[in-house]
Design a protein around this motif. Sequence first.
Motif, PDB file in Angstrom:
ATOM      1  N   ASP A 110      -6.241   2.572  -2.264  1.00  7.99           N
ATOM      2  CA  ASP A 110      -4.788   2.449  -2.438  1.00  7.99           C
ATOM      3  C   ASP A 110      -4.026   2.677  -1.131  1.00  7.99           C
ATOM      4  N   PRO A 111      -4.235   3.800  -0.432  1.00  6.82           N
ATOM      5  CA  PRO A 111      -3.511   3.985   0.832  1.00  6.82           C
ATOM      6  C   PRO A 111      -3.946   3.007   1.915  1.00  6.82           C
ATOM      7  N   LEU A 112      -5.220   2.593   1.891  1.00  7.57           N
ATOM      8  CA  LEU A 112      -5.703   1.653   2.904  1.00  7.57           C
ATOM      9  C   LEU A 112      -4.991   0.303   2.766  1.00  7.57           C
ATOM     10  N   LEU A 113      -4.873  -0.190   1.547  1.00  9.57           N
ATOM     11  CA  LEU A 113      -4.199  -1.468   1.334  1.00  9.57           C
ATOM     12  C   LEU A 113      -2.701  -1.350   1.598  1.00  9.57           C
ATOM     13  N   ALA A 114      -2.138  -0.198   1.300  1.00 10.02           N
ATOM     14  CA  ALA A 114      -0.704   0.002   1.539  1.00 10.02           C
ATOM     15  C   ALA A 114      -0.369  -0.088   3.025  1.00 10.02           C
ATOM     16  N   GLN A 115      -1.295   0.364   3.883  1.00  9.73           N
ATOM     17  CA  GLN A 115      -1.009   0.376   5.316  1.00  9.73           C
ATOM     18  C   GLN A 115      -1.403  -0.917   6.017  1.00  9.73           C
ATOM     19  N   ALA A 116      -2.113  -1.819   5.333  1.00  7.13           N
ATOM     20  CA  ALA A 116      -2.559  -3.062   5.970  1.00  7.13           C
ATOM     21  C   ALA A 116      -1.357  -3.880   6.433  1.00  7.13           C
ATOM     22  N   GLY A 117      -1.424  -4.364   7.669  1.00  7.59           N
ATOM     23  CA  GLY A 117      -0.323  -5.132   8.234  1.00  7.59           C
ATOM     24  C   GLY A 117      -0.294  -6.571   7.776  1.00  7.59           C
ATOM     25  N   ARG A 118      -1.409  -7.052   7.212  1.00  5.54           N
ATOM     26  CA  ARG A 118      -1.494  -8.431   6.707  1.00  5.54           C
ATOM     27  C   ARG A 118      -2.474  -8.438   5.547  1.00  5.54           C
ATOM     28  N   PRO A 119      -2.428  -9.432   4.687  1.00  5.81           N
ATOM     29  CA  PRO A 119      -3.359  -9.469   3.560  1.00  5.81           C
ATOM     30  C   PRO A 119      -4.812  -9.451   4.023  1.00  5.81           C
TER      31      PRO A 119
END
Length: 323
Positions: A110-119
């Motif tokens: 959850d936090p990893l995907l939230a911080q991703a700058g692009r899909p």
Amino acid sequence: MAFRRHLFSYGLGLAEAMDTAQRGMGLDWATAQELISRSALEAKAAGARISAGAGTDQLPAGPATLAQVRGAYEEQLSFVEGAGAQPIVMASRHLAAAARTVEDYRSVYDPLLAQAGRPVILHWLGTAFDPALEGYWGSADVDAATDSFVELIADHADKVDGVKVSLLDAAHETALRRRLPEGVRLYTGDDFNYPELIAGDGSHHSDALLGIFAAIAPSASEALHALDRGDTGAYEAAFAPTLPLARHIFAAPTYYYKTGIAFISWLSGFQPGFGMVGGLQSARSIVHLSEAFRLVDAAGLLPDPDLAVQRMRLLLQTSGVSA
């Protein structure tokens, strides 16, 4: 890099520093960083698409806390994005060992995907490729794990470009792609059934992110161009002779398929020696490699047959076989 330029020349993109590149089987994170950086520059020069694996393999072997796993993922995600590649969030052995529940997986993803700058692309690698990933997504039951996986994707659909599924189960993949949110791709990792999965069933299809494409780039390019034209006959004809080769290369133990990929690269003249990180060139028998030689020739994929014959004879002689 010359081999990567060869792949780009056929209009293919590149998934760099994944399991095909021996991540988790000898290629360490420091070397993977250099590989990602160099390949991203080559892709930019060629105008080609590039993605790269972000995992947790900079952590030492052995137990890790969920916080350490999350931190390792964040470090690699940041590096891949900074290099100019699209991140592929690889399945983590450390997470598989540390997680006990679905909530443990969500506390990392959850936090990893939230911080991703692009899909990103999420990778679900099955136990045929890595037995240490048993029970990924919180259950050894594939249906239960799939439910958790789909729920994660739905909650972060704006941050998930697609999912790479490598379970070697065509029926499961066909059912899963119908459940994905609109706009989320399914990138098949099924090296046994890729022609039918890519062609689709009339309502859904799988995109391709396949290790075998490294060995069959000319045929893959020909097939995909035919599919673009709507010429299903030419599509099937281009892929048909590659299937026996793929199923042989990926035969159990499947995680040694990398040996076959490197072997074909050597036969084709893309590398001067048949050597691999950690001596993995010895993972397949001379009988297995001889059959791979026969099948790649039958598929018409040897760019210089005379060179391939010369090299095969040398390998047979080294193995004590007269040729």
